[in-house]
Design an enzyme around this catalytic site. Structure first.
Site, PDB file in Angstrom:
ATOM      1  N   ASP A  42     -13.888  26.833  10.996  1.00 56.96           N
ATOM      2  CA  ASP A  42     -13.565  25.448  10.619  1.00 56.96           C
ATOM      3  C   ASP A  42     -12.378  24.905  11.393  1.00 56.96           C
ATOM      4  O   ASP A  42     -12.045  23.738  11.289  1.00 56.96           O
ATOM      5  CB  ASP A  42     -13.237  25.382   9.119  1.00 56.96           C
ATOM      6  CG  ASP A  42     -14.408  25.865   8.284  1.00 56.96           C
ATOM      7  OD1 ASP A  42     -15.541  25.469   8.602  1.00 56.96           O
ATOM      8  OD2 ASP A  42     -14.186  26.653   7.348  1.00 56.96           O
ATOM      9  N   HIS A  43     -11.700  25.777  12.104  1.00 57.77           N
ATOM     10  CA  HIS A  43     -10.461  25.362  12.785  1.00 57.77           C
ATOM     11  C   HIS A  43     -10.570  25.732  14.259  1.00 57.77           C
ATOM     12  O   HIS A  43     -10.046  26.761  14.680  1.00 57.77           O
ATOM     13  CB  HIS A  43      -9.262  26.061  12.136  1.00 57.77           C
ATOM     14  CG  HIS A  43      -7.936  25.532  12.603  1.00 57.77           C
ATOM     15  ND1 HIS A  43      -7.348  25.924  13.776  1.00 57.77           N
ATOM     16  CD2 HIS A  43      -7.081  24.635  12.044  1.00 57.77           C
ATOM     17  CE1 HIS A  43      -6.176  25.312  13.912  1.00 57.77           C
ATOM     18  NE2 HIS A  43      -5.998  24.533  12.895  1.00 57.77           N
ATOM     19  N   PHE A  44     -11.338  24.994  15.082  1.00 59.56           N
ATOM     20  CA  PHE A  44     -12.099  23.821  14.678  1.00 59.56           C
ATOM     21  C   PHE A  44     -13.559  24.063  15.030  1.00 59.56           C
ATOM     22  O   PHE A  44     -13.824  24.863  15.932  1.00 59.56           O
ATOM     23  CB  PHE A  44     -11.567  22.591  15.426  1.00 59.56           C
ATOM     24  CG  PHE A  44     -10.131  22.280  15.075  1.00 59.56           C
ATOM     25  CD1 PHE A  44      -9.832  21.522  13.952  1.00 59.56           C
ATOM     26  CD2 PHE A  44      -9.091  22.749  15.874  1.00 59.56           C
ATOM     27  CE1 PHE A  44      -8.511  21.216  13.640  1.00 59.56           C
ATOM     28  CE2 PHE A  44      -7.772  22.453  15.549  1.00 59.56           C
ATOM     29  CZ  PHE A  44      -7.482  21.694  14.434  1.00 59.56           C
ATOM     30  N   HIS A 104     -11.864  31.478   8.893  1.00 59.86           N
ATOM     31  CA  HIS A 104     -11.199  30.179   9.005  1.00 59.86           C
ATOM     32  C   HIS A 104     -11.325  29.597  10.413  1.00 59.86           C
ATOM     33  O   HIS A 104     -11.223  28.395  10.607  1.00 59.86           O
ATOM     34  CB  HIS A 104      -9.725  30.288   8.607  1.00 59.86           C
ATOM     35  CG  HIS A 104      -8.979  31.302   9.399  1.00 59.86           C
ATOM     36  ND1 HIS A 104      -8.949  32.639   9.068  1.00 59.86           N
ATOM     37  CD2 HIS A 104      -8.276  31.196  10.538  1.00 59.86           C
ATOM     38  CE1 HIS A 104      -8.241  33.285   9.962  1.00 59.86           C
ATOM     39  NE2 HIS A 104      -7.817  32.445  10.866  1.00 59.86           N
ATOM     40  N   ILE A 125      -9.481  27.994  17.294  1.00 61.02           N
ATOM     41  CA  ILE A 125      -8.149  28.436  17.712  1.00 61.02           C
ATOM     42  C   ILE A 125      -7.379  28.941  16.483  1.00 61.02           C
ATOM     43  O   ILE A 125      -7.574  28.448  15.375  1.00 61.02           O
ATOM     44  CB  ILE A 125      -7.321  27.311  18.391  1.00 61.02           C
ATOM     45  CG1 ILE A 125      -7.258  26.063  17.503  1.00 61.02           C
ATOM     46  CG2 ILE A 125      -7.883  26.971  19.753  1.00 61.02           C
ATOM     47  CD1 ILE A 125      -6.300  25.002  18.013  1.00 61.02           C
TER      48      ILE A 125
END
Lengths: 161, 129
Positions: free
Chosen positions: A33-35, A30, A40
């Protein structure tokens, strides 16, 4: 499968306080994609990690007889980003505990630096939803959670042995 | 040292502002916890825990918010209204609450309106006296 957001406990004082540790890794998908370009740890997952640390503390205080569910986020304040490669520690303590519920205060740190303050309320659902019925087995505290406590306190799975 | 009623109210106001995320001016003596201030069931426990700490008292849940036990008893509720017996029980369990208005129409749906800021002040006053 349960998503566990703490890697191990460092301290566990039954009914009082606990310290857990999490290593944040770029292998956690994840974060890609974050970010994109700026990974973070999502703040909602820091809340979940604290809920697991404090929730296990609350559950163990009643010998895992209660189904402990996160009921309210009383406070969640974040002061710094958590990046891949960081090691964070989650410090939780029980403020109040009653037959129906418990309230906890907590801090997330990176070394000595404060990352977040997270205060939570947990409900003991069998005692708190006006007689609503839930499955007999304790679906909250599964083996994966229990294994985190090995060496700190006796877990229900060990007591039967 | 005994606290004055105003001091108790101010302290309770702080508790409610923190527990329910309210603005200063929302907490009046007449405000109802659920209708006006938006409290949900878990908030009642949060409020109880905070009151215990703020005033250094013990607050058994069924003393401050006894309606649940009354509502779950078929002797006390019939056709969505409190029976004579139920009303007597509620009066007995909620001495810190004014039931005059409620008695005119003891509909269970009106019970939520009994939990006012004033009722908490009355309750705490008996505990710290």
């Amino acid at each position: 499968m349960r998503w566990i957001w703490i890697d191990k406990f460092l301290e566990f004082k039954s009914g009082e306080s606990a310290v857990a540790l999490k290593n944040v890794s770029l292998a956690e998908e994840h974060l890609h994609d974050h970010f994109p370009g700026f990974p973070i740890m999502p703040e909602c997952l820091m809340i979940e990690a604290m809920a697991q640390t404090a929730g296990i503390l609350v559950g163990q205080a009643r010998n895992f007889e209660e189904k402990v569910i996160l009921a309210k986020i009383k406070k969640a304040a974040f002061y710094h980003f958590v990046r891949p490669g960081d090691t964070i520690t989650l410090h939780a303590q029980i403020d109040s505990i009653a037959p129906e519920a418990a309230s906890t205060t907590g801090e997330i740190r990176r070394g000595d630096e404060r990352i977040a303050r997270i205060n939570l309320m947990f409900s003991h659902i069998d005692n708190n939803l006006a007689g609503a019925e839930f499955p007999e087995e304790n679906f909250v505290f599964t083996d994966m959670f229990n294994s985190l406590l090995t060496g700190f306190v006796e877990t229900p799975s060990e007591q039967g042995q | 040292m005994a606290m004055s009623r105003d001091e108790i109210f101010e302290e309770i106001k702080e508790v409610l502002i923190d527990a329910l995320g309210l603005d200063d001016d929302e907490v009046t003596a007449e405000a109802t916890l659920m209708g006006d201030l938006g409290a949900e069931s878990i908030d009642f426990l949060d409020i109880i825990f905070r009151l215990e700490k703020a005033f250094d008292i013990k607050v058994p849940r069924e003393e401050l918010f006894p309606a649940e036990a009354v509502l779950n008893n078929p002797d006390f509720v019939s056709g969505g209204k409190l029976t004579e017996k139920g009303l007597a029980e509620l009066k007995d369990k909620m001495p810190h609450t004014d039931l005059t208005e409620f008695e005119k129409d003891p509909d269970v749906n009106n019970i939520a309106d009994l939990f006012t800021v004033n009722a908490i002040v009355n309750f705490v006053e008996t505990k710290v006296a």
